[in-house]
Write a protein that holds these residues in place. Structure first.
Motif: not given
Length: 424
Positions: A15, A269-270, A273, A277, A280
């Motif tokens: 990402s 990225e997690n 997020q 949110p 993704g």
């Protein structure tokens, strides 16, 4: 992970958002840093006003420009940092930022700081890193609605660079003075007993050892906790606590905030997020050509070898690095000693028999005098300057003898040597 799988790993699409967040934080912080530099009048104080500068060996060609050009250079550096944050003409902005910032730092080694070196390195890396693929004006201008993925190596090399800073800063603290004698922390803390709440304990030996050992363990292991997903949030809290405390206690400028911002590169990225949110999987994956990936891996290997070798070079050089400072710069020796000195130059003209002394404050501003008085290569450089100055005045055979009293962590020595000889 086997070495045969490394190319695949480094080329894995990721990402672009974590890299974009790092880019924005870095750019804005550098913009504020350069504006602060202008606002405090340091362009004139540090570069324009001093009649003499201490260039780095091999970079004597980097000279102070006329006053208007010096201001233009700093303004250019600030604007380029802002363009980096905005992701506008990103490649040109990163190249210009790296060149302008590094030029400023190479003018005079008096102003060397580890975090200035770190900024130059990050600026250099960002020339090649596609940190503008998300949340950038370049994408908006090109009409690209879906950002492109970035290769894993672009995140990994920044994490590696930050890891080098921390780990070698920890290794540099593995010294008798720091761990056993608690110096220079005892000296530093005893001068800050006015610090709120805990300042009354700063005269206690146990507090100095707590800071000394705690700082060592933090530097050695914080990167590994940041790399671990489970410990990462708590590690980042520790990053904030450690660097805010050092900022409150010691006059180290922008360094804490630079490290706090740079550490964001460990969040993937997690992690992001949870805060944003909507990001993704909203990006496009485009395979990287094998030839580009091979070139990237070779370049990374060379860069890593250099970055690992430079901090180790003082181990193979003769003498104690804290005294002779051979290999001290570019090695992440962050706040490992309290050092000061005094230096006098004894001039002798054999032909006339005339003898006299020279004191540096006739030619240097106070900050230069303080820094030069305990850094052997600068002492030598200034002696060479004096030799040339008196040769111009009609003393072609002038002899220069140097007397230097220097103290490292309360241990003091007085040394005397001829300019033609090396530091004892």
């Amino acid at each position: 992970m086997g070495i045969d799988r490394l190319p695949t790993y480094l080329g894995t699409p990721r990402s672009p958002y974590p890299l974009a967040i790092f880019r924005i934080a870095f750019g804005l912080l550098m913009f504020c840093s350069q504006i602060r530099f202008l606002a405090k009048g340091w362009v004139a104080d540090l570069y324009i006003d001093p009649p003499f500068h201490f260039p780095y060996r091999g970079f004597e060609w980097v000279q102070v420009l006329p006053a208007s050009w010096m201001y233009a250079l700093v303004i250019c550096c600030a604007l380029c940092a802002l363009l980096i944050a905005l992701g506008l003409i990103y490649r040109l902005a990163t190249i210009s930022f790296f060149l302008s910032f590094t030029y400023l730092e190479l003018i005079d080694k008096t102003w060397y700081l580890n975090h200035y070196y770190f900024i130059s390195l990050v600026g250099f890396l960002m020339i090649f890193i596609p940190a503008h693929r998300a949340w950038s004006l370049d994408n908006l201008i090109r009409g690209r609605k879906v950002p492109l993925a970035v290769p894993q190596w672009s995140l990994w090399i920044l994490q590696f660079q930050l890891g080098i800073v921390y780990v070698f800063a920890g290794i540099a603290k593995l010294k008798y003075d720091w761990l056993i004698k608690g110096e220079p922390m005892k000296t530093w803390l005893s001068a800050r007993t006015d610090f709120p709440l805990i300042g009354t304990y700063f005269d206690s030996d146990w507090m100095a050892y707590l800071f000394s050992w705690g700082g060592t363990l933090y530097d050695l292991f914080i990167v590994f906790f940041l790399l671990n997903r489970r410990t990462r949030p708590w590690a980042y809290v520790a990053v904030w606590g450690f660097h805010v405390m050092t900022w409150l206690l010691f006059p180290i400028g922008m360094f804490p905030w630079i490290m706090i911002a740079a550490t964001l590169v460990f969040f993937d990225e997690n992690d992001w997020q949870k805060i944003f949110p909507r990001i993704g999987d909203h990006f496009e994956t485009k395979p990287q050509p094998a030839s580009i990936l091979r070139l990237a891996i070779i370049s990374l290997a060379i860069y890593m070898l250099i970055q690992v070798s430079l901090p180790l070079r003082h181990f193979i050089l003769p003498g104690d690095v804290l005294w002779n400072e051979k290999g001290l710069r570019f090695a992440w020796h962050v706040m490992v000693m309290e050092k000061n000195g005094m230096v006098t130059y004894y001039m002798h003209d054999p032909e006339s028999g005339k003898k006299w002394t020279e004191t540096p404050n006739r030619y240097l501003i106070p900050a230069q005098t303080r820094q030069m008085a305990f850094q052997p290569d600068m002492i030598q450089q200034f002696g060479e300057f004096l030799e040339k100055e008196w040769e111009k005045k009609g003393y072609p055979d002038i002899q220069v003898e140097i007397e230097n009293r220097v103290c490292v962590n309360k241990e003091c020595k007085t040394m005397r040597w001829n300019l033609a000889d090396s530091f004892p």
